[in-house]
Design an enzyme around this catalytic site. Sequence first.
Site, PDB file in Angstrom:
ATOM      1  N   LEU A  24       0.786  -1.040   0.097  1.00 24.48           N
ATOM      2  CA  LEU A  24      -0.024   0.124   0.031  1.00 24.48           C
ATOM      3  C   LEU A  24       0.739   1.249   0.154  1.00 24.48           C
ATOM      4  O   LEU A  24       1.919   1.162   0.796  1.00 24.48           O
ATOM      5  CB  LEU A  24      -1.039   0.096   1.466  1.00 24.48           C
ATOM      6  CG  LEU A  24      -2.017  -1.088   1.429  1.00 24.48           C
ATOM      7  CD1 LEU A  24      -2.923  -0.663   2.564  1.00 24.48           C
ATOM      8  CD2 LEU A  24      -2.940  -0.704   0.061  1.00 24.48           C
ATOM      9  N   ASP A  25       0.572   2.324  -0.849  1.00 24.23           N
ATOM     10  CA  ASP A  25       1.452   3.576  -0.854  1.00 24.23           C
ATOM     11  C   ASP A  25       1.163   4.150   0.533  1.00 24.23           C
ATOM     12  O   ASP A  25       0.221   4.015   1.261  1.00 24.23           O
ATOM     13  CB  ASP A  25       0.935   4.379  -1.872  1.00 24.23           C
ATOM     14  CG  ASP A  25       1.002   3.820  -3.391  1.00 24.23           C
ATOM     15  OD1 ASP A  25       1.786   2.873  -3.641  1.00 24.23           O
ATOM     16  OD2 ASP A  25      -0.159   4.177  -4.002  1.00 24.23           O
ATOM     17  N   LYS A  26       2.313   5.079   0.814  1.00 22.33           N
ATOM     18  CA  LYS A  26       2.338   5.541   2.042  1.00 22.33           C
ATOM     19  C   LYS A  26       0.928   6.341   2.608  1.00 22.33           C
ATOM     20  O   LYS A  26       0.585   6.220   3.551  1.00 22.33           O
ATOM     21  CB  LYS A  26       3.532   6.751   2.242  1.00 22.33           C
ATOM     22  CG  LYS A  26       3.610   7.260   3.430  1.00 22.33           C
ATOM     23  CD  LYS A  26       4.530   8.524   2.874  1.00 22.33           C
ATOM     24  CE  LYS A  26       4.765   9.593   4.225  1.00 22.33           C
ATOM     25  NZ  LYS A  26       5.551  10.775   4.255  1.00 22.33           N
TER      26      LYS A  26
END
Length: 318
Positions: free
Chosen positions: A136-138
């Site tokens: 998952l992206d930041k």
Amino acid sequence: MADELLQKEVPPELSGQRLDQALAQMFPQFSRSRLKSWILQGLVSVDERQMRPRDAVAGGEQVQVMPKAEVSVSSAPEPIDLDIVFEDDDLLIVNKPAGLVVHPGAGNVRGTLMNGLLHHVPALEELPRAGIVHRLDKDTSGLLLVAKNLESHTALVRALAERQISRHYLAVCTGVLTGGGRIDAPIGRHPVDRLRMSVSDRGKPAVTHYRVLERFRAHTYISVQLETGRTHQIRVHFAHRRHPLVGDPTYGGRLKVPGGASPELVDTLRTFRRQALHATRLSFAHPGSGARIEQECPPPADFRHLLDALRKDAERAQ
């Protein structure tokens, strides 16, 4: 089952196959690449002798495999508060907040989800990426799947590759969508900006399904399901369709505020500084029992506040 000797007889139907290919069928709980590595390290014997990965088996040989747990990460454990929504001996599912980096990297050596996972389950240092199955992206919030042992990691990574793990997201995009649909557009590294991804004929296949949940004056609340899992896939696909996600700092472009918007909506849109994307549901077969695991979590407060502001603005305009 690391460090526990495994023994099997090569079935006659595998006669003529390479040793690493035969082992991958005999021990499906391990990946072929991992088995090949163990062969090269001398951790596999066939009738008490060493063979090369490419050597053919005849069938009927006695195979011994000594699984080896390899230290795959060097991050330091840290006592980070994790919102774990499911956990057993084989896996865990964590609800990641927006702003938390998943893997350590340049500028983010500490304070990542991986650091927290290693503190919670120290044995994860023996697994690739501390058992984290997908990314998952930041600034994307939501559910993330983590394997706790080698067998589960191999099974879940394989299930992900074979599209047997269902991942659903909630998102808010700019513009008013008329209905749901399917985006089939390959994604690859941007030709100029190497930190970005883009739709490209030279990219890897990428398919995103979506349906409309709610329409506002100049935005749409959508449910998204991934068929593939390319880097930044949802963000890139909707930006390619000229409906970038609200707040996306990389693909969102200039802030778009509908004419006559209320001060509350204007302030909400200006201060929402992450992509409006939340991984809301995971569904998959448990790697051990085969039972169906389904976990769902609602979006966080900032996402809900954005929806409330959009609804109030739409009501004012009626």
